[in-house]
Design a protein around this motif. Structure first.
Motif, PDB file in Angstrom:
ATOM      1  N   GLY A 189       2.651   7.033  -5.452  1.00 49.46           N
ATOM      2  CA  GLY A 189       1.534   7.365  -6.337  1.00 49.46           C
ATOM      3  C   GLY A 189       1.082   6.162  -7.141  1.00 49.46           C
ATOM      4  O   GLY A 189       1.448   5.020  -6.820  1.00 49.46           O
ATOM      5  N   PHE A 190       0.256   6.397  -8.177  1.00 50.26           N
ATOM      6  CA  PHE A 190      -0.340   5.321  -8.990  1.00 50.26           C
ATOM      7  C   PHE A 190      -1.080   4.316  -8.105  1.00 50.26           C
ATOM      8  O   PHE A 190      -0.900   3.108  -8.244  1.00 50.26           O
ATOM      9  CB  PHE A 190       0.717   4.593  -9.818  1.00 50.26           C
ATOM     10  N   GLY A 191      -1.885   4.808  -7.177  1.00 46.81           N
ATOM     11  CA  GLY A 191      -2.590   3.924  -6.243  1.00 46.81           C
ATOM     12  C   GLY A 191      -1.964   4.059  -4.868  1.00 46.81           C
ATOM     13  O   GLY A 191      -1.082   4.889  -4.668  1.00 46.81           O
ATOM     14  N   GLY A 192      -2.450   3.250  -3.935  1.00 46.36           N
ATOM     15  CA  GLY A 192      -1.924   3.328  -2.575  1.00 46.36           C
ATOM     16  C   GLY A 192      -2.683   4.346  -1.736  1.00 46.36           C
ATOM     17  O   GLY A 192      -3.909   4.390  -1.799  1.00 46.36           O
ATOM     18  N   CYS A 193      -1.956   5.166  -1.004  1.00 46.61           N
ATOM     19  CA  CYS A 193      -2.567   5.972   0.052  1.00 46.61           C
ATOM     20  C   CYS A 193      -2.481   7.472  -0.185  1.00 46.61           C
ATOM     21  O   CYS A 193      -1.655   7.939  -0.972  1.00 46.61           O
ATOM     22  CB  CYS A 193      -1.851   5.684   1.369  1.00 46.61           C
ATOM     23  N   VAL A 194      -3.352   8.196   0.545  1.00 48.23           N
ATOM     24  CA  VAL A 194      -3.188   9.643   0.679  1.00 48.23           C
ATOM     25  C   VAL A 194      -3.005   9.943   2.167  1.00 48.23           C
ATOM     26  O   VAL A 194      -3.345   9.128   3.025  1.00 48.23           O
ATOM     27  CB  VAL A 194      -4.399  10.438   0.121  1.00 48.23           C
ATOM     28  N   LEU A 195      -2.441  11.107   2.451  1.00 45.18           N
ATOM     29  CA  LEU A 195      -2.208  11.531   3.835  1.00 45.18           C
ATOM     30  C   LEU A 195      -2.991  12.819   4.060  1.00 45.18           C
ATOM     31  O   LEU A 195      -2.856  13.772   3.289  1.00 45.18           O
ATOM     32  CB  LEU A 195      -0.708  11.792   4.038  1.00 45.18           C
ATOM     33  N   SER A 196      -3.812  12.839   5.121  1.00 47.43           N
ATOM     34  CA  SER A 196      -4.587  14.047   5.425  1.00 47.43           C
ATOM     35  C   SER A 196      -4.105  14.647   6.733  1.00 47.43           C
ATOM     36  O   SER A 196      -3.719  13.932   7.665  1.00 47.43           O
ATOM     37  CB  SER A 196      -6.075  13.722   5.565  1.00 47.43           C
ATOM     38  N   ALA A 217       0.817  -1.228   0.000  1.00 47.24           N
ATOM     39  CA  ALA A 217       0.000   0.000   0.000  1.00 47.24           C
ATOM     40  C   ALA A 217       0.844   1.268   0.000  1.00 47.24           C
ATOM     41  O   ALA A 217       0.312   2.368   0.058  1.00 47.24           O
ATOM     42  CB  ALA A 217      -0.930  -0.001   1.207  1.00 47.24           C
ATOM     43  N   GLY A 218       2.169   1.122  -0.014  1.00 46.81           N
ATOM     44  CA  GLY A 218       3.026   2.301   0.002  1.00 46.81           C
ATOM     45  C   GLY A 218       3.386   2.742   1.415  1.00 46.81           C
ATOM     46  O   GLY A 218       3.883   3.851   1.614  1.00 46.81           O
ATOM     47  N   LEU A 219       3.138   1.877   2.407  1.00 46.58           N
ATOM     48  CA  LEU A 219       3.518   2.217   3.792  1.00 46.58           C
ATOM     49  C   LEU A 219       4.780   1.456   4.190  1.00 46.58           C
ATOM     50  O   LEU A 219       5.139   1.382   5.347  1.00 46.58           O
ATOM     51  CB  LEU A 219       2.353   1.921   4.745  1.00 46.58           C
ATOM     52  N   SER A 220       5.410   0.886   3.201  1.00 46.17           N
ATOM     53  CA  SER A 220       6.706   0.255   3.333  1.00 46.17           C
ATOM     54  C   SER A 220       6.737  -1.000   4.192  1.00 46.17           C
ATOM     55  O   SER A 220       7.586  -1.148   5.069  1.00 46.17           O
ATOM     56  CB  SER A 220       7.744   1.265   3.839  1.00 46.17           C
ATOM     57  N   SER A 221       5.816  -1.903   3.906  1.00 47.28           N
ATOM     58  CA  SER A 221       5.875  -3.202   4.588  1.00 47.28           C
ATOM     59  C   SER A 221       7.181  -3.910   4.229  1.00 47.28           C
ATOM     60  O   SER A 221       7.743  -4.638   5.037  1.00 47.28           O
ATOM     61  CB  SER A 221       4.673  -4.066   4.209  1.00 47.28           C
ATOM     62  N   SER A 258      -6.531   3.954  -0.479  1.00 51.94           N
ATOM     63  CA  SER A 258      -7.543   3.938  -1.545  1.00 51.94           C
ATOM     64  C   SER A 258      -7.948   2.517  -1.918  1.00 51.94           C
ATOM     65  O   SER A 258      -8.924   2.320  -2.635  1.00 51.94           O
ATOM     66  CB  SER A 258      -6.992   4.635  -2.794  1.00 51.94           C
ATOM     67  N   GLY A 259      -7.185   1.530  -1.462  1.00 50.02           N
ATOM     68  CA  GLY A 259      -7.490   0.141  -1.813  1.00 50.02           C
ATOM     69  C   GLY A 259      -7.040  -0.220  -3.220  1.00 50.02           C
ATOM     70  O   GLY A 259      -7.161  -1.371  -3.633  1.00 50.02           O
ATOM     71  N   THR A 260      -6.514   0.753  -3.972  1.00 50.82           N
ATOM     72  CA  THR A 260      -5.996   0.443  -5.307  1.00 50.82           C
ATOM     73  C   THR A 260      -4.486   0.279  -5.192  1.00 50.82           C
ATOM     74  O   THR A 260      -3.846   0.930  -4.360  1.00 50.82           O
ATOM     75  CB  THR A 260      -6.323   1.554  -6.318  1.00 50.82           C
TER      76      THR A 260
END
Ligand code: ADP
Ligand code: MG
Length: 387
Positions: free
Chosen positions: A336-343, A121-125, A209-211
């Protein structure tokens, strides 16, 4: 969680004597996207979610690896070259081999992994696994590396054994993070500073985003090549080593010479983003939350328009989150190209934010977004009895 890991380890390997449990966090990045391979600054923190690793030393040179997230198990002999097949276990075996090379000793281990992070998901597992395994192996070999050394070795393991050309952002965040601090890392010199976070009325939240970016390896390689091209052009005009060394002032004074439109756009993102990170590092407190929000917004626009790594789902999430009262800013987080956003949101709006965004997103996309707190936690560590 330590007890639970010991229970699972016992199920997998049939003993708990001399088993230790380690925790390696995931990471989020407040600002500084696509700067690690351009020699710029990044501003990450460690999450409370991550990878737990239960491990024990063996008396031989065998490495037994299991993961609760994967079906297959793996056993390798550390004195022999690793098998050529690809697989998740290469992150783990690569980290063990890298640390054994440092210690000049092949230390067999039984290892069980369990991750509370979403994978991919881009959180670096991935770096959470390599850094956690490297830390555990160093523990049993009685090596005492600095967190920066551990980060460098973890990166090497992911590059050389898993074949992923990742940068220093992830391993440094995971190995060096401290509770209550963001890490300001210069990816060129590898100097870093701890920046205290005094945000009590505001909080960061990650929305997945689940993508996934499964098909997007090629564009990332392309971005790296475009940046290398932009650097070559700018080096003819300016005394720089890395693309991120260019200041905004220098950039605007020579930009009209950049005839390649794509190179211009990529460089514009890198130059602007690096300047934003440095300002953001001075804005991590309640009084400057709105300034930080403006920087995050500018970062998102730059990633969307100049670096061109957004997607319709990410744009939808960004637009949706911004209409929720109490949300100050949202930006793409990760490559980018999917993964997460930070609010960045008002802490008092936290529960309402999750309710509204999850309902709206489900209605619009037909599947669920997931929410993760982006708190500033400790880096990789050994868990003690009560944890
Ligand atoms: P991320 O953004 O999560 O780092 P990557 O694609 O870089 O995504 O890394 C995901 C890979 O890391 C997985 O495909 C797997 O090989 C490895 N990995 C992560 N977590 C685990 C785990 N708990 N068990 C086994 N392998 C894992
Ligand atoms: Mg990764």
């Amino acid at each position: 969680m330590r007890k639970q890991m010991l229970f699972w380890f016992n199920e997998a390997f049939g003993y708990t004597d001399a088993v230790q449990v380690f925790f390696s966090p995931g990471r989020f990045n407040i600002l500084g996207e696509h700067l690690d391979y351009n020699g710029g600054h990044v501003l990450p923190g460690a999450m409370e979610l991550g990878t737990y690793i239960a491990a024990a030393a063996r008396s031989d040179t065998l490495l037994n690896i299991r993961s609760r997230q994967m079906q297959d198990a793996c056993m390798v002999d550390l004195t022999k070259p690793l098998p050529a097949e690809k697989g998740w276990w290469r992150y783990v075996a690569g980290a063990v081999v890298t640390i054994c090379q440092q210690a000049r000793k092949f230390q067999g281990l039984d290892l069980l992994l369990h991750s509370t992070l979403p994978i991919g998901a881009g959180l670096s597992s991935s770096a959470s696994v390599t850094a956690g395994t490297a830390y555990a192996t160093a523990y049993f070999l009685q090596l005492h590396p600095s967190c920066a050394e551990l980060a460098v070795w973890s990166k090497r393991a992911e590059n050389e054994f898993a074949g992923v050309p990742c940068g220093y952002l992830d391993p440094f965040a995971i190995c060096c993070a401290r509770r209550g601090y963001a890490l300001l890392l210069n990816c060129s010199s590898l100097h870093y500073r701890y920046i205290p976070v005094h945000m009590h009325a505001y909080a960061f939240i990650i929305v997945d985003s689940g993508t996934r970016r499964t098909l997007a390896e090629a564009p990332f390689k392309q971005r790296a090549e475009e940046c290398a091209h932009a650097k070559r052009m700018l080096r003819r005009l300016l005394p720089i080593e890395e693309l991120a060394d260019v200041t905004p002032h220098q950039f605007y004074s020579v930009a009209h010479w950049m005839v390649d439109e794509v190179a211009y756009r990529r460089a514009r993102h890198v130059v602007g983003e690096n300047a934003r990170v440095l300002t953001a590092a001075e804005s991590l407190n309640d009084a400057t939350a709105h300034r930080l929000a403006r920087l995050m917004h500018a970062s998102h626009v730059s990633l969307r328009d100049y670096y061109e790594v957004s997607t319709p789902q990410l744009e939808l999430l960004v637009a949706m989150t911004r209409t929720v009262p109490g949300c100050l800013a949202t930006r793409i987080s990760g490559a980018g190209f999917g993964g997460c956003v930070l609010s960045l949101i008002r802490r008092s709006a936290y529960a309402h934010f999750i309710d509204v965004v999850s309902e709206k997103y489900r209605k619009a996309c037909g599947f669920d977004a997931a929410f993760y707190p982006a708190d500033f936690s400790d880096g990789v560590r050994l868990l003690t009895a009560g944890e």
